[in-house]
Design an enzyme around this catalytic site. Structure first.
Site, short mmCIF file in Angstrom:
data_model
loop_
_atom_site.label_atom_id
_atom_site.label_comp_id
_atom_site.label_asym_id
_atom_site.label_seq_id
_atom_site.Cartn_x
_atom_site.Cartn_y
_atom_site.Cartn_z
N LEU A 266 0.03 -10.51 22.33
CA LEU A 266 0.93 -11.99 21.67
C LEU A 266 2.30 -11.22 21.63
CD1 LEU A 266 -2.35 -13.15 19.23
CD2 LEU A 266 -1.16 -14.50 21.19
N ASP A 267 3.36 -12.52 21.37
CA ASP A 267 3.96 -11.77 21.29
C ASP A 267 4.67 -12.11 19.38
OD1 ASP A 267 5.79 -12.13 23.40
OD2 ASP A 267 6.17 -13.71 22.99
#
Length: 339
Positions: free
Chosen positions: A78-79
């Site tokens: 996930l960013d």
């Protein structure tokens, strides 16, 4: 054939019985409920609620420190600015995280358009962005920027207010929601961008079940270590099998288990039952008759041939998940008897 509007993990499968066989209760775990905490800390998975800010790698490093384990790994980056489910395997379960690539993922996204558009038009265009789409990863990505195909399983609009659209999207692993928002804006002729994103599902990992924050995990671990209270930690750490529960499977005889743990491929004679709809090349979970995960494997035959086969290899082992010795080495005994 996959049903529309569902993640791969939700697709119903029938069970095909090839042989009648029982399992010896003296081997393995008779139930996956109530496993020792010490075992879960070496073979468990966590539905971690990633906060905005840190990278996925940083979050996993903190999990290792909190639980005092040597190994931990996540099942899908996930960013830093994105929140939500970060499936995390600890100990031996890190080897199963690759299987989540086939589970499908779900996000709740806020799309902001750059000009006013009629609500009916917004709904029409968002609903059109389903099926197989071409995507090129955005500039700020960790992969090579080449055109590739990714599948959107569904887009469910939750609310539209002015230029803001809130919707739920189910998609294949590797789909860039930021790029999806950009493309929707382009299709509407006004431009748009992803304002906020939260991941709500990865396969069997759901936001409304077993989700825990880093703080929750820390508290649960302290309660266990200092007060011998297992309740919270047991709620947050699920058996390895939970993380691969979305995969089609082949159940094998007790006599074949330890051979697979030593790297052997699965022969037709070891098959007891399996998921319907298997195709050659499918990733499957080899498991015991007690539903314990043995290994990830690749089918060398389709389901119809597996059901009829009396000899030969039906699945090649790719990654062993079970430790050796949980089941006896019956394969060595058979080898001696055959000589």
């Amino acid at each position: 054939m996959r049903m529309k509007g569902m993640l791969p993990a939700d697709q119903p499968r029938e069970e095909i019985v090839k042989a009648s066989e029982s399992t010896n209760p003296d081997y393995g775990f008779s139930s996956l409920d109530g496993l020792p905490i010490e075992y879960l800390l070496e073979n468990g998975v966590i539905a971690l609620d990633k906060p905005a800010g840190p990278t996925s790698h940083e979050v996993v490093t903190w999990v290792k420190k909190i639980l005092n384990v040597d190994r931990a790994g996540h099942g899908g980056t996930l960013d830093p600015g994105v929140t939500g489910i970060l499936p995390t395997g600890i100990g031996n379960a890190t080897k199963a995280m690759q299987a989540l690539l086939y589970a499908g993922k779900e996000y709740v996204c806020i799309l902001e358009l750059h000009q006013d558009v009629e609500e009916a038009e917004i709904r029409r265009v968002i609903n059109e962005f389903t099926g197989k789409l071409y995507q090129k990863p955005p500039l700020k990505s960790s992969v090579k920027r080449v055109l590739r195909v990714r599948e959107i399983y569904y887009n469910n609009i939750i609310e539209i207010k002015g230029r803001i659209a809130l919707f739920r999207v189910g998609c294949e692993a590797g789909t860039y929601i930021r790029k999806l928002c950009f493309d929707i804006g382009e299709a509407l002729g006004v431009g748009g961008h992803m304002r906020e994103l939260r991941r709500t599902r990865v396969g069997n990992f759901r936001e409304d079940e077993h989700l825990c924050s880093l703080y929750d995990l820390k508290d649960a671990y302290i309660f266990w270590k200092e007060d011998e209270d297992e309740e919270l930690l047991r709620r947050y750490i699920q058996p390895l099998e939970f993380g691969v529960g979305h995969l089609p499977y082949i159940k094998v005889r007790d006599s074949a288990v330890d051979a697979i743990c030593h790297g052997a491929n699965l022969a037709a004679t070891g098959v007891v039952m399996f998921s319907g709809g298997l195709n050659r090349g499918d990733l499957v979970l080899l498991k015991t008759l007690k539903d314990e995960a043995i290994a990830l494997a690749s089918c060398t035959e389709n389901g119809e041939r597996i059901a009829k086969a009396k000899s030969g290899i039906v699945a090649n082992s790719e990654r062993v998940l079970m430790v050796r010795g949980r089941y006896p080495q019956m394969w060595k005994k058979h080898s001696v008897d055959d000589e």
